[in-house]
Design a protein around this motif. Sequence first.
Motif, PDB file in Angstrom:
ATOM      1  N   ALA A   1       0.916  -1.209  -0.283  1.00 53.62           N
ATOM      2  CA  ALA A   1      -0.116   0.035  -0.062  1.00 53.62           C
ATOM      3  C   ALA A   1       0.885   1.024  -0.011  1.00 53.62           C
ATOM      4  CB  ALA A   1      -0.974  -0.041   1.168  1.00 53.62           C
ATOM      5  N   THR A   2       1.912   1.128   0.816  1.00 51.59           N
ATOM      6  CA  THR A   2       3.007   2.366   0.841  1.00 51.59           C
ATOM      7  C   THR A   2       3.455   2.433  -0.471  1.00 51.59           C
ATOM      8  OG1 THR A   2       3.261   1.909   3.160  1.00 51.59           O
ATOM      9  CG2 THR A   2       4.853   3.373   1.971  1.00 51.59           C
ATOM     10  N   THR A   3       3.900   1.471  -1.190  1.00 49.25           N
ATOM     11  CA  THR A   3       4.648   1.643  -2.659  1.00 49.25           C
ATOM     12  C   THR A   3       3.682   2.112  -3.498  1.00 49.25           C
ATOM     13  OG1 THR A   3       6.058  -0.188  -2.046  1.00 49.25           O
ATOM     14  CG2 THR A   3       5.648   0.237  -4.352  1.00 49.25           C
ATOM     15  N   LYS A   4       2.359   1.813  -3.481  1.00 45.79           N
ATOM     16  CA  LYS A   4       1.314   2.307  -4.290  1.00 45.79           C
ATOM     17  C   LYS A   4       1.108   3.569  -4.136  1.00 45.79           C
ATOM     18  CE  LYS A   4      -3.276   1.103  -5.924  1.00 45.79           C
ATOM     19  NZ  LYS A   4      -4.416   0.461  -5.902  1.00 45.79           N
ATOM     20  N   ALA A   5       1.150   4.440  -2.816  1.00 44.37           N
ATOM     21  CA  ALA A   5       0.952   5.594  -2.568  1.00 44.37           C
ATOM     22  C   ALA A   5       1.887   6.274  -2.982  1.00 44.37           C
ATOM     23  CB  ALA A   5       0.460   5.718  -1.107  1.00 44.37           C
ATOM     24  N   VAL A   6       2.984   6.006  -2.776  1.00 45.00           N
ATOM     25  CA  VAL A   6       4.338   6.906  -3.201  1.00 45.00           C
ATOM     26  C   VAL A   6       4.332   6.806  -4.946  1.00 45.00           C
ATOM     27  CG1 VAL A   6       6.759   6.692  -3.328  1.00 45.00           C
ATOM     28  CG2 VAL A   6       5.609   6.344  -1.244  1.00 45.00           C
ATOM     29  N   LYS A   7       4.095   5.689  -5.573  1.00 45.51           N
ATOM     30  CA  LYS A   7       3.997   5.663  -6.783  1.00 45.51           C
ATOM     31  C   LYS A   7       2.888   6.749  -7.502  1.00 45.51           C
ATOM     32  CE  LYS A   7       3.522   2.680 -10.952  1.00 45.51           C
ATOM     33  NZ  LYS A   7       3.015   3.770 -11.720  1.00 45.51           N
ATOM     34  N   ASN A   8       1.742   6.689  -6.828  1.00 46.12           N
ATOM     35  CA  ASN A   8       0.581   7.572  -7.330  1.00 46.12           C
ATOM     36  C   ASN A   8       1.103   8.962  -7.117  1.00 46.12           C
ATOM     37  OD1 ASN A   8      -0.981   5.378  -7.925  1.00 46.12           O
ATOM     38  ND2 ASN A   8      -2.071   5.401  -6.033  1.00 46.12           N
ATOM     39  N   LEU A   9       1.573   9.301  -5.952  1.00 45.09           N
ATOM     40  CA  LEU A   9       2.034  10.917  -5.654  1.00 45.09           C
ATOM     41  C   LEU A   9       3.017  11.188  -6.839  1.00 45.09           C
ATOM     42  CD1 LEU A   9       2.386  10.799  -1.832  1.00 45.09           C
ATOM     43  CD2 LEU A   9       0.684  11.894  -3.163  1.00 45.09           C
ATOM     44  N   SER A  10       4.096   9.978  -6.868  1.00 46.37           N
ATOM     45  CA  SER A  10       5.200  10.610  -7.915  1.00 46.37           C
ATOM     46  C   SER A  10       4.520  10.730  -9.196  1.00 46.37           C
ATOM     47  CB  SER A  10       6.228   9.122  -7.880  1.00 46.37           C
ATOM     48  OG  SER A  10       7.209   9.370  -8.879  1.00 46.37           O
ATOM     49  N   ASP A  11       3.503   9.749  -9.742  1.00 42.23           N
ATOM     50  CA  ASP A  11       3.064  10.121 -11.001  1.00 42.23           C
ATOM     51  C   ASP A  11       2.075  11.217 -11.037  1.00 42.23           C
ATOM     52  OD1 ASP A  11       3.879   7.561 -11.825  1.00 42.23           O
ATOM     53  OD2 ASP A  11       2.033   6.437 -11.440  1.00 42.23           O
ATOM     54  N   LYS A  12       1.432  11.710 -10.202  1.00 38.95           N
ATOM     55  CA  LYS A  12       0.914  12.980 -10.094  1.00 38.95           C
ATOM     56  C   LYS A  12       1.630  13.942 -10.200  1.00 38.95           C
ATOM     57  CE  LYS A  12      -3.181  11.396  -7.220  1.00 38.95           C
ATOM     58  NZ  LYS A  12      -4.131  11.370  -6.259  1.00 38.95           N
TER      59      LYS A  12
END
Length: 60
Positions: free
Chosen positions: A43-54
């Motif tokens: 979940a943390t990896t996904k959240a970081v990826k989403n923030l990075s993508d945004k």
Amino acid sequence: MVNQRDNNQSVSENIKDTAGAAFHSIHRGLEATENAAMNAVDATTKAVKNLSDKDNDTRS
């Protein structure tokens, strides 16, 4: 004397069975803890990826 030997063997088997059951319970608990920890990492990896993508989207 045979009866005492049978009793000792029965007690030993009961101790072994109880210890085995305890170890299995502990093992299941550790597996559940590992699964929860890995889910948190995912979940943390996904959240970081989403923030990075945004962040990358706003820079484009």
